[in-house]
Design an enzyme around this catalytic site. Structure first.
Site, short mmCIF file in Angstrom:
data_model
loop_
_atom_site.label_atom_id
_atom_site.label_comp_id
_atom_site.label_asym_id
_atom_site.label_seq_id
_atom_site.Cartn_x
_atom_site.Cartn_y
_atom_site.Cartn_z
N GLY A 82 0.76 -1.25 0.00
CA GLY A 82 0.00 0.00 0.00
C GLY A 82 0.79 1.29 0.00
O GLY A 82 0.19 2.37 0.13
N TRP A 84 2.26 2.97 -2.47
CA TRP A 84 1.88 3.89 -3.56
C TRP A 84 0.53 4.55 -3.24
O TRP A 84 0.34 5.73 -3.47
CB TRP A 84 1.78 3.16 -4.91
N ASP A 110 -5.27 -5.65 -5.77
CA ASP A 110 -4.11 -6.55 -5.67
C ASP A 110 -4.60 -7.98 -5.49
O ASP A 110 -5.68 -8.22 -4.95
CB ASP A 110 -3.21 -6.16 -4.49
N ASP A 126 -7.42 -10.69 -8.86
CA ASP A 126 -6.38 -11.03 -9.83
C ASP A 126 -6.70 -10.26 -11.10
O ASP A 126 -7.69 -10.56 -11.78
CB ASP A 126 -6.38 -12.54 -10.09
N ASP A 150 2.28 -1.27 -10.46
CA ASP A 150 3.55 -1.76 -9.90
C ASP A 150 3.44 -3.29 -9.83
O ASP A 150 4.17 -3.92 -9.08
CB ASP A 150 3.74 -1.14 -8.49
N LYS A 190 5.62 -0.37 -14.01
CA LYS A 190 6.96 -0.93 -13.77
C LYS A 190 7.25 -1.99 -14.83
O LYS A 190 6.40 -2.85 -15.11
CB LYS A 190 6.99 -1.57 -12.39
C1 LIG Z 1 6.02 -4.67 -5.82
S1 LIG Z 1 4.48 -5.09 -5.19
C2 LIG Z 1 3.61 -3.58 -5.22
C3 LIG Z 1 4.03 -2.63 -4.16
C4 LIG Z 1 3.08 -1.45 -4.04
N1 LIG Z 1 3.22 -0.55 -5.17
C5 LIG Z 1 3.33 -0.66 -2.79
O1 LIG Z 1 3.73 0.49 -2.87
O2 LIG Z 1 3.10 -1.20 -1.71
C6 LIG Z 1 3.76 -5.95 -6.54
C7 LIG Z 1 2.34 -6.38 -6.29
O3 LIG Z 1 1.76 -6.84 -7.53
C8 LIG Z 1 0.76 -7.75 -7.18
N2 LIG Z 1 0.32 -8.52 -8.35
C9 LIG Z 1 1.06 -9.37 -9.10
N3 LIG Z 1 0.29 -9.94 -10.05
C10 LIG Z 1 -0.95 -9.42 -9.89
C11 LIG Z 1 -2.20 -9.63 -10.56
N4 LIG Z 1 -2.31 -10.52 -11.57
N5 LIG Z 1 -3.27 -8.95 -10.15
C12 LIG Z 1 -3.18 -8.08 -9.11
N6 LIG Z 1 -2.04 -7.84 -8.43
C13 LIG Z 1 -0.93 -8.51 -8.82
C14 LIG Z 1 1.43 -8.60 -6.10
O4 LIG Z 1 0.48 -9.29 -5.33
C15 LIG Z 1 2.22 -7.55 -5.32
O5 LIG Z 1 1.52 -7.15 -4.17
#
Ligand SMILES: C[S@@+](CC[C@H](N)C(=O)[O-])C[C@H]1O[C@@H](n2cnc3c(N)ncnc32)[C@H](O)[C@@H]1O
Length: 235
Positions: A82, A84, A110, A126, A150, A190
């Protein structure tokens, strides 16, 4: 002259934390822990109440491109834990704390459950499942000014596989952005360097007036991650 252990060689104590290896812990985990404990962004995140060091990446991108303005409607894809969202809530004035300024909105999704964030609406979803984009559009209930992603799958340990996976997430985020962004809107995502990011760049250049590749200072220099910032959505 030989450097005394525990000093920087300039008469000061070396404040770097060293982690001893422990039975049952892999060397890679020990190194990760050591890096976390010595990372200034991790320390700053703790001190400033952010859920992770990622918060500084979006802050630095926004300091440069100024898309998180009061009143902006933001969709944050892959928002857990969280950081961002926390930055966006403050900057778009989602809690109405900046008197006399427009009040914005932050909607995050997420795969994982997100601890509630004051001022943000979050959903566990998802984004790659069938119909996910329609669900987010329903929650949004209109247009957005910023779509930021992200999203990243857990690392497979294989560079090219990780690259292709993240590019698929970016592409899905980009097509979603084309549907919901208002004219002049911004898309941030990203990517991991690896070859296919040129195709995304080409696609974005058709829809936005400016597309830039940025590596903010908070992004670790030994990581292949970078961010695409596309501004001026043509509508
Ligand atoms: C690097 S983290 C994000 C960090 C976030 N921007 C923050 O500031 O806390 C990447 C996130 O992408 C999510 N993610 C990956 N594939 C996903 C999908 N298909 N649908 C939703 N979220 C996804 C992961 O669960 C993970 O929490």
């Amino acid at each position: 002259m030989a450097k005394k252990p525990g000093t920087s060689g300039r008469g000061q104590r070396d404040l770097r934390v060293k982690v001893k290896s422990a039975r049952g812990r892999k060397l890679s985990s020990t190194l990760w822990l050591e890096r976390q404990l010595n990372d200034p962004y991790v320390k700053r995140a703790k001190a400033e109440g952010y859920r992770g060091r990622a918060a500084f990446k979006i802050s630095e991108l926004d300091d440069k491109y100024r898309f998180l303005v009061p009143g902006a409607r933001v969709v944050d894809l892959g928002c857990a834990p969280g950081g961002w969202c926390q930055v966006a809530v403050k900057r778009v004035n989602a809690l109405g704390e900046k008197q006399g300024k427009a009040v914005g909105r932050v909607l995050g999704v997420d795969l994982q459950e997100v601890e509630p964030i004051a001022g943000a609406e979050t959903h566990q979803l998802d984004f790659m499942e069938d119909g996910a984009d329609d669900k987010v559009k329903d929650w949004l209930g209109g247009k957005a000014d910023v779509v930021m992603s992200d999203m990243a799958a857990a690392s497979s340990g294989h560079k090219q596989t990780d690259h292709m996976r993240i590019m698929a997430l970016c592409e899905a985020a980009a097509y979603f952005a084309f549907d919901v962004l208002d004219e002049g809107g911004t898309f941030v995502a990203k990517v991991l360097a690896g070859g296919a990011e040129g195709d995304l760049q080409k696609l974005l250049k058709q829809k936005f007036t400016k597309v830039a590749n940025v590596k903010p200072p908070a992004s670790r220099s030994d990581s292949s991650e970078k961010f695409v910032v596309a501004t001026g959505f043509r509508g």
